[in-house]
Design a protein around this motif. Sequence first.
Motif, PDB file in Angstrom:
ATOM      1  N   ARG A   1      27.379  26.007  37.921  1.00 40.48           N
ATOM      2  CA  ARG A   1      26.807  27.216  37.505  1.00 40.48           C
ATOM      3  C   ARG A   1      26.828  27.302  35.936  1.00 40.48           C
ATOM      4  O   ARG A   1      28.051  27.145  35.422  1.00 40.48           O
ATOM      5  N   LYS A   2      25.811  27.433  35.049  1.00 39.56           N
ATOM      6  CA  LYS A   2      25.918  27.139  33.900  1.00 39.56           C
ATOM      7  C   LYS A   2      26.029  28.639  33.097  1.00 39.56           C
ATOM      8  O   LYS A   2      25.235  29.391  33.254  1.00 39.56           O
TER       9      LYS A   2
ATOM     10  N   ALA B   1      35.025  36.709  39.937  1.00 38.17           N
ATOM     11  CA  ALA B   1      35.827  36.038  38.861  1.00 38.17           C
ATOM     12  C   ALA B   1      35.090  35.029  38.230  1.00 38.17           C
ATOM     13  O   ALA B   1      35.442  34.603  37.154  1.00 38.17           O
ATOM     14  N   GLU B   2      33.996  34.472  38.908  1.00 42.12           N
ATOM     15  CA  GLU B   2      33.352  33.279  38.553  1.00 42.12           C
ATOM     16  C   GLU B   2      31.949  33.556  37.885  1.00 42.12           C
ATOM     17  O   GLU B   2      31.310  32.756  37.319  1.00 42.12           O
TER      18      GLU B   2
ATOM     19  N   PHE C   1      28.624  35.578  36.153  1.00 39.25           N
ATOM     20  CA  PHE C   1      28.436  35.971  34.981  1.00 39.25           C
ATOM     21  C   PHE C   1      27.990  37.228  34.858  1.00 39.25           C
ATOM     22  O   PHE C   1      27.778  37.757  35.637  1.00 39.25           O
TER      23      PHE C   1
ATOM     24  N   ILE D   1      30.664  24.721  51.631  1.00 35.96           N
ATOM     25  CA  ILE D   1      31.079  26.228  51.387  1.00 35.96           C
ATOM     26  C   ILE D   1      31.881  27.059  52.167  1.00 35.96           C
ATOM     27  O   ILE D   1      32.740  27.830  52.225  1.00 35.96           O
ATOM     28  N   TYR D   2      31.513  26.851  53.464  1.00 40.91           N
ATOM     29  CA  TYR D   2      32.124  27.882  54.531  1.00 40.91           C
ATOM     30  C   TYR D   2      32.691  26.959  55.866  1.00 40.91           C
ATOM     31  O   TYR D   2      32.474  27.364  57.103  1.00 40.91           O
TER      32      TYR D   2
ATOM     33  N   LYS E   1      34.233  29.027  58.696  1.00 44.57           N
ATOM     34  CA  LYS E   1      33.599  30.452  58.829  1.00 44.57           C
ATOM     35  C   LYS E   1      33.164  30.166  60.408  1.00 44.57           C
ATOM     36  O   LYS E   1      32.225  29.183  60.561  1.00 44.57           O
TER      37      LYS E   1
ATOM     38  N   LYS F   1      15.576  31.669  58.087  1.00 38.25           N
ATOM     39  CA  LYS F   1      16.482  30.738  57.685  1.00 38.25           C
ATOM     40  C   LYS F   1      17.655  30.904  58.495  1.00 38.25           C
ATOM     41  O   LYS F   1      18.666  31.414  58.281  1.00 38.25           O
TER      42      LYS F   1
ATOM     43  N   GLN G   1      25.960  22.844  53.353  1.00 38.75           N
ATOM     44  CA  GLN G   1      26.804  24.362  53.155  1.00 38.75           C
ATOM     45  C   GLN G   1      27.831  24.396  54.114  1.00 38.75           C
ATOM     46  O   GLN G   1      29.161  25.063  53.875  1.00 38.75           O
TER      47      GLN G   1
ATOM     48  N   ALA H   1      36.917  36.864  44.252  1.00 35.01           N
ATOM     49  CA  ALA H   1      36.910  35.706  43.850  1.00 35.01           C
ATOM     50  C   ALA H   1      35.455  35.425  43.258  1.00 35.01           C
ATOM     51  O   ALA H   1      35.405  34.431  42.283  1.00 35.01           O
TER      52      ALA H   1
ATOM     53  N   LEU I   1      33.836  25.588  33.873  1.00 32.90           N
ATOM     54  CA  LEU I   1      33.854  25.289  35.410  1.00 32.90           C
ATOM     55  C   LEU I   1      33.781  26.734  36.191  1.00 32.90           C
ATOM     56  O   LEU I   1      34.850  27.408  36.515  1.00 32.90           O
ATOM     57  N   PHE I   2      32.304  26.926  36.602  1.00 38.31           N
ATOM     58  CA  PHE I   2      32.308  28.436  37.170  1.00 38.31           C
ATOM     59  C   PHE I   2      31.615  28.025  38.666  1.00 38.31           C
ATOM     60  O   PHE I   2      30.997  28.809  39.013  1.00 38.31           O
ATOM     61  N   GLY I   3      32.093  27.081  39.395  1.00 39.24           N
ATOM     62  CA  GLY I   3      31.706  26.915  40.569  1.00 39.24           C
ATOM     63  C   GLY I   3      30.110  26.360  40.716  1.00 39.24           C
ATOM     64  O   GLY I   3      29.690  25.782  39.535  1.00 39.24           O
TER      65      GLY I   3
ATOM     66  N   GLY J   1      38.105  30.587  36.138  1.00 43.96           N
ATOM     67  CA  GLY J   1      39.251  31.240  36.685  1.00 43.96           C
ATOM     68  C   GLY J   1      39.710  30.841  37.940  1.00 43.96           C
ATOM     69  O   GLY J   1      40.407  31.212  38.803  1.00 43.96           O
ATOM     70  N   GLY J   2      38.856  29.727  38.677  1.00 41.01           N
ATOM     71  CA  GLY J   2      38.946  29.316  39.970  1.00 41.01           C
ATOM     72  C   GLY J   2      39.837  28.090  40.238  1.00 41.01           C
ATOM     73  O   GLY J   2      40.641  27.574  38.980  1.00 41.01           O
ATOM     74  N   ASP J   3      39.923  27.431  41.151  1.00 44.70           N
ATOM     75  CA  ASP J   3      40.968  26.207  41.328  1.00 44.70           C
ATOM     76  C   ASP J   3      40.476  25.060  40.452  1.00 44.70           C
ATOM     77  O   ASP J   3      41.374  24.516  39.948  1.00 44.70           O
TER      78      ASP J   3
ATOM     79  N   LEU K   1      19.180  24.888  50.791  1.00 47.03           N
ATOM     80  CA  LEU K   1      19.059  26.005  49.567  1.00 47.03           C
ATOM     81  C   LEU K   1      18.703  24.960  48.476  1.00 47.03           C
ATOM     82  O   LEU K   1      18.646  25.394  47.282  1.00 47.03           O
TER      83      LEU K   1
ATOM     84  N   ARG L   1      42.401  33.392  40.641  1.00 47.84           N
ATOM     85  CA  ARG L   1      42.317  33.477  41.950  1.00 47.84           C
ATOM     86  C   ARG L   1      42.333  32.076  42.285  1.00 47.84           C
ATOM     87  O   ARG L   1      41.338  31.604  43.157  1.00 47.84           O
TER      88      ARG L   1
ATOM     89  N   MET M   1      29.059  34.417  48.362  1.00 44.12           N
ATOM     90  CA  MET M   1      29.476  32.823  47.970  1.00 44.12           C
ATOM     91  C   MET M   1      28.470  32.605  46.854  1.00 44.12           C
ATOM     92  O   MET M   1      28.386  31.691  46.244  1.00 44.12           O
TER      93      MET M   1
END
Lengths: 351, 109
Positions: free
Chosen positions: A124-125, B77-78, B80, A45-46, A49, A296, A41, B74, A245-247, A159-161, A118, A187, B51
């Motif tokens: 993501r379906k 937006a993705e 459900f 993901i970050y 951060k 965690k 992650q 963001a 394509l939802f991440g 709607g993402g990259d 994780l 976005r 996230m």
Amino acid sequence: MITTDILIIGAGPTGLFTVFEAGLLKLRCHLIDALAQPGGQCSEIYPKKPIYDIPAYPEILAGDLTDNLLEQIKQFEPGFTMGERAETIEKQDDGSFIVTTNKGTKHQAPIVAIAGGLGSFEPRKPKLENLEKLEDKGVEYIIKEPELYRDKDVVIAGGGDSALDWSIFLTDVAKSVTLIHRRNEFRGALDSVEKVQELKNLGKINLITPAEVVGILGEDKVSGVVVQKKGEDAFIVDTDHFIPLFGLSPKLGPIANWGLEIEKNAIKVNNALDYQTNIPGIFAIGDVNTYPGKLKLILCGFHEATLMCQSAYKIIHPNKKYVMKYTTVGGVTGFDGTKKEAPKAVVKAID
Amino acid sequence: MSDINIKITDREGVVHEVVAPTDMAMNLMEVVRSYELAPEGTIGVCGGMAMCASCQCYVNSDHELNEVTDDEDAMLAEAFDVEDNSRLGCQIQMTPNLEGLEVTLAPES
């Protein structure tokens, strides 16, 4: 066949630090991760951060933590199988395990350490009837071979990259590209949004917003999708491919089928001793495990990795005695021949 | 006053009236977790960094909430099952002005 002493599943912070602790015990490690690069992650993901609860680091970026861990374990020459997901495990007569990835790469080790965080990151379906039935028959979540879409009708949702970038790319390949997004706003990178706007104006992208795909048509392969615009009647868009394509979303994945005791989506371990699972020789460390009082946190994963390696040593070398040494005393001797140790005091006679 | 009363409808449709502290830097996702209103592993998966959308909820009352950040926007937006009143629970801090807040947890995704 890749052979090693400890096969680590997951190349996040806990998995990476396991290499260091194992290295101090002269045990070699190999890591498998579904992601293309190490860091879990933290890098996926970050990376930008800041993390504030790593001992001795008042603040460190997650990406920098990964880089430091990789630097710290370099001398122990870990092996990596990246971009492949550990799929199956088979116990051998000699007590070792063979772990095979989704791409067929085989690994053998007497100890398996699951440091899967994780879980593996899966697309993501959307919840659509027929979705799974039509996977690889027109429904794809990752574009691996753009040529597959040559002269085909393609519908992309999201709607993402990723949705923006692939819509742009496929306009040069596919017969038609339809991009469907729940909102009018996208976005993504400004360049990409403007490019999609330009391609829409040129008629090269069929943009449908605000709308959602609510159904998929087709028996043996995708023939179309049902699209619903807010407040309007649903309509059909004929297509050969539907690419949602939802991440990515973390899932425990195939590990859940390995016969390990699972509780609350995590692997139960013996925390009173060494974080071993119900299958001797298989350990689970870091965010992927659970036990009474589990936290965690990355630093807890480091602790668990350290204790686990001591038990792994005893399993691999049942007849050898080992006394834990401090690196301040014994230094660190790498498998690459390097030796790090505190400088010796200069002994010099005074006339 | 350091506690507020909020109504949370879980994914089974059961309404829970819970007391949430406002002096512990908790967010709504953490309140849901502390009262175990959704199974472990199904809410707050990313730890509260906007996230994963596992803590998405629908805000049913007309409380004035903090603005949606870019990260939250963001993610929504993705995600459900997003509705006009969708928010991520991890981005709603428990503050005294949320006394009487009413939310419904979005379906697990």
